[in-house]
Design a protein around this motif. Structure first.
Motif, PDB file in Angstrom:
ATOM      1  N   UNK A   8       0.678  -1.167  -0.060  1.00 44.05           N
ATOM      2  CA  UNK A   8      -0.079  -0.116   0.210  1.00 44.05           C
ATOM      3  C   UNK A   8       0.900   1.232  -0.115  1.00 44.05           C
ATOM      4  N   UNK A   9       2.045   1.154   0.518  1.00 46.89           N
ATOM      5  CA  UNK A   9       2.913   2.271   0.610  1.00 46.89           C
ATOM      6  C   UNK A   9       3.943   2.474  -0.787  1.00 46.89           C
ATOM      7  N   UNK A  10       3.788   1.346  -1.613  1.00 43.55           N
ATOM      8  CA  UNK A  10       4.320   1.395  -2.805  1.00 43.55           C
ATOM      9  C   UNK A  10       5.972   1.374  -2.371  1.00 43.55           C
ATOM     10  N   UNK A  11       6.276   0.427  -1.380  1.00 46.84           N
ATOM     11  CA  UNK A  11       7.556   0.225  -1.109  1.00 46.84           C
ATOM     12  C   UNK A  11       8.236  -1.125  -1.657  1.00 46.84           C
ATOM     13  N   UNK A  12       7.227  -2.075  -2.031  1.00 49.53           N
ATOM     14  CA  UNK A  12       7.706  -3.262  -2.533  1.00 49.53           C
ATOM     15  C   UNK A  12       6.684  -3.891  -3.566  1.00 49.53           C
ATOM     16  N   UNK A  13       7.100  -4.618  -4.462  1.00 48.45           N
ATOM     17  CA  UNK A  13       6.542  -5.495  -5.261  1.00 48.45           C
ATOM     18  C   UNK A  13       6.097  -6.715  -4.762  1.00 48.45           C
ATOM     19  N   UNK A  14       4.712  -6.987  -4.697  1.00 48.86           N
ATOM     20  CA  UNK A  14       4.453  -8.477  -4.150  1.00 48.86           C
ATOM     21  C   UNK A  14       4.148  -9.238  -5.491  1.00 48.86           C
ATOM     22  N   UNK A  15       4.766 -10.449  -5.111  1.00 41.17           N
ATOM     23  CA  UNK A  15       5.062 -11.450  -6.149  1.00 41.17           C
ATOM     24  C   UNK A  15       4.574 -12.816  -5.673  1.00 41.17           C
ATOM     25  N   UNK A  16       3.894 -13.542  -6.541  1.00 42.68           N
ATOM     26  CA  UNK A  16       3.246 -14.786  -6.160  1.00 42.68           C
ATOM     27  C   UNK A  16       1.731 -14.961  -6.409  1.00 42.68           C
ATOM     28  N   UNK A  17       1.124 -15.529  -5.354  1.00 43.92           N
ATOM     29  CA  UNK A  17      -0.204 -15.793  -5.499  1.00 43.92           C
ATOM     30  C   UNK A  17      -0.939 -15.317  -4.205  1.00 43.92           C
ATOM     31  N   UNK A  18      -2.305 -15.203  -4.608  1.00 47.78           N
ATOM     32  CA  UNK A  18      -3.106 -14.545  -3.361  1.00 47.78           C
ATOM     33  C   UNK A  18      -2.881 -15.049  -2.060  1.00 47.78           C
ATOM     34  N   UNK A  19      -2.765 -14.283  -0.852  1.00 49.97           N
ATOM     35  CA  UNK A  19      -2.362 -14.823   0.209  1.00 49.97           C
ATOM     36  C   UNK A  19      -3.570 -15.516   0.951  1.00 49.97           C
ATOM     37  N   UNK A  20      -3.406 -15.987   2.209  1.00 47.53           N
ATOM     38  CA  UNK A  20      -4.366 -16.574   2.960  1.00 47.53           C
ATOM     39  C   UNK A  20      -6.002 -15.809   3.207  1.00 47.53           C
ATOM     40  N   UNK A  21      -5.713 -14.570   3.692  1.00 51.43           N
ATOM     41  CA  UNK A  21      -6.881 -13.870   4.093  1.00 51.43           C
ATOM     42  C   UNK A  21      -7.333 -13.962   5.477  1.00 51.43           C
ATOM     43  N   UNK A  22      -6.333 -13.429   6.411  1.00 48.04           N
ATOM     44  CA  UNK A  22      -6.911 -13.540   7.969  1.00 48.04           C
ATOM     45  C   UNK A  22      -6.562 -12.204   8.409  1.00 48.04           C
TER      46      UNK A  22
END
Length: 438
Positions: free
Chosen positions: A329-343
């Motif tokens: 959300x802060x544009x600090x990193x690129x998130x790579x992979x698949x959707x996370x668990x959701x907790x």
């Protein structure tokens, strides 16, 4: 009834857990009647402790439309012939909340949870696996700086006996229980190394379990610092700090933070780790049953501003999602992979008077942009789905994670290598790694 005292250790776990100590919910001893004393000694006392905690702290003050007062009457209106019978009744009562994270922990499970989140254990520092073909136990690795590593125990050594008891028919759990024990006490292992057999006596100690593993790889002309975080235990932030600083000294150009398979841990630790990567901006906000919002911010304590990719998968949960969400959300990193668990729920973990424990959902959390990730998880910026064969390979051969055999890591490297020169404010040219480029 007296209100339980505030938490003894201000640890917040992300499943997310706050550890507390529940004091007696009865009147002081000097004014107890014999009937009250008898009640306290019965299994019903623990049931009432647990009921009171839920009544006071549960995130939904309607208790999912359950008549919680009626639940108390039902719990205390029964007779129990054993603590196990009372525990079963409590579990049934909690199940009515339809919240898998609000749960009772018997003394053994509560001790295991405490040990897991502490990031420590009492033992000699061995990771074991069962070699069914040879009918023996093999050492996967000795934990660094443990009694086993100091005495020269090696990966691949076989344990033939523990204190004279053959391991031929022992499973890993049985062997682990025999090897672990009181700090300062000895345990003797019969070791086979090749054709040689010998005994080694190890003295048990408190061992800090490694939650962070890091390495440096030269990928083309890019020096990539790879950090894998397996859980947010109480020593993880210290280990993360050391890993970042060591990799900086080695002259890395970019970082990969691997949160795949990380189920969560301590909320306080997730915040500390997020602050190592994020210099300013919101990290997470929590909302309790009364609608009170606790917004947590970065504190200008980032250790690096080098490009960062965060690897996630379906098993990245809770504290992992807090860190990934804050950095995304802060544009600090690129998130790579698949959707996370959701907790997106916070639990407090309370100790009960008989050594058992109770985890209770006490708050809901939101990412900096106000997103509720419940059931939806964090959506990656760059989606990489591994085949089943690729997943099995990385599962069987963990040393291949964070290498060219790892498709998710390889995608991060590919993004790092798409660099573009820009001019700095003083006119000098520098290179940045544009991780937001599709």
């Amino acid at each position: 009834m007296n209100r339980p005292q505030p938490i003894v250790q201000p640890l917040t776990l992300v499943s997310t857990v706050v550890f507390t100590t529940a004091v007696s919910l009865l009147n002081p001893l000097s004014s107890r009647t014999s009937q009250a004393a008898s009640f306290e000694d019965s299994p019903k006392a623990v049931l009432d402790e647990a009921w009171q905690i839920v009544n006071r702290d549960y995130v939904d003050d309607t208790f999912r439309q359950i008549d919680w007062q009626q639940v108390r009457e039902e719990l205390l209106g029964q007779e129990y012939s054993s603590r196990e019978q009372a525990y079963a009744a409590l579990r049934r009562a909690l199940a009515r909340l339809d919240d898998p994270y609000t749960r009772f922990l018997d003394p053994e499970a509560f001790e295991a949870l405490n040990e897991q989140t502490s990031g420590e254990l009492s033992g000699v520092g061995l990771r074991l696996e069962r070699d069914n073909e040879r009918q023996s136990l093999s050492i996967v690795e000795p934990i660094p700086n443990s009694p086993a590593s100091r005495e020269g125990i090696r990966e691949g050594d076989r344990i033939l006996a523990i204190d004279g008891n053959s391991t031929r028919h022992m499973d890993v759990d049985d062997a682990s229980q025999r090897i672990r024990g009181t700090v300062g006490t000895p345990v003797t292992l019969r070791i086979q190394r090749g054709e040689r057999e010998f005994d080694v006596t190890l003295v048990r100690s408190r061992i800090e379990l490694p939650a962070v593993h890091h390495s440096l790889s030269l990928e083309g002309e890019t020096r990539v610092g790879y950090i894998r975080l397996s859980e947010f235990s109480s020593h993880a932030h210290e280990q993360m700090y050391r890993a970042i600083e060591e990799l900086k000294k080695e002259g890395v150009d970019a970082f990969v933070l691997d949160l795949r398979g990380n189920p969560g841990g301590l909320l306080s630790v997730s915040i500390q780790i997020a602050r190592m990567w994020l210099n300013e901006g919101a990290i997470v906000s929590t909302v309790d049953r009364h609608g009170r919002v606790d917004a947590i911010e970065a504190t200008r304590t980032a250790l690096t501003d080098l490009p960062l990719a965060v690897l996630v998968d379906r098993n990245s949960a809770s504290a992992s999602e807090i860190v990934a969400g804050a950095l995304q959300d802060n544009g600090r990193a690129t998130i790579i992979g698949t959707q996370t668990f959701g907790k997106a729920l916070v639990q407090s973990v309370n100790s009960l008077s008989d050594g058992s424990g109770l985890a209770v959902t006490v708050a809901h959390y939101f990412t900096p942009n106000g997103t509720d990730i419940s059931e939806n998880g964090i959506r990656p910026d760059t989606r990489v789905e591994m085949t089943r064969d690729q997943q099995l390979l990385l599962s069987r051969e963990g040393h291949r994670r964070g290498t060219s055999a790892d498709p998710v890591y390889s995608r991060a490297v590919d993004l790092f290598q798409r660099e573009a020169p820009i001019a700095t404010s003083n006119g000098a040219e520098m290179k940045v790694l544009d991780l937001k480029r599709p």
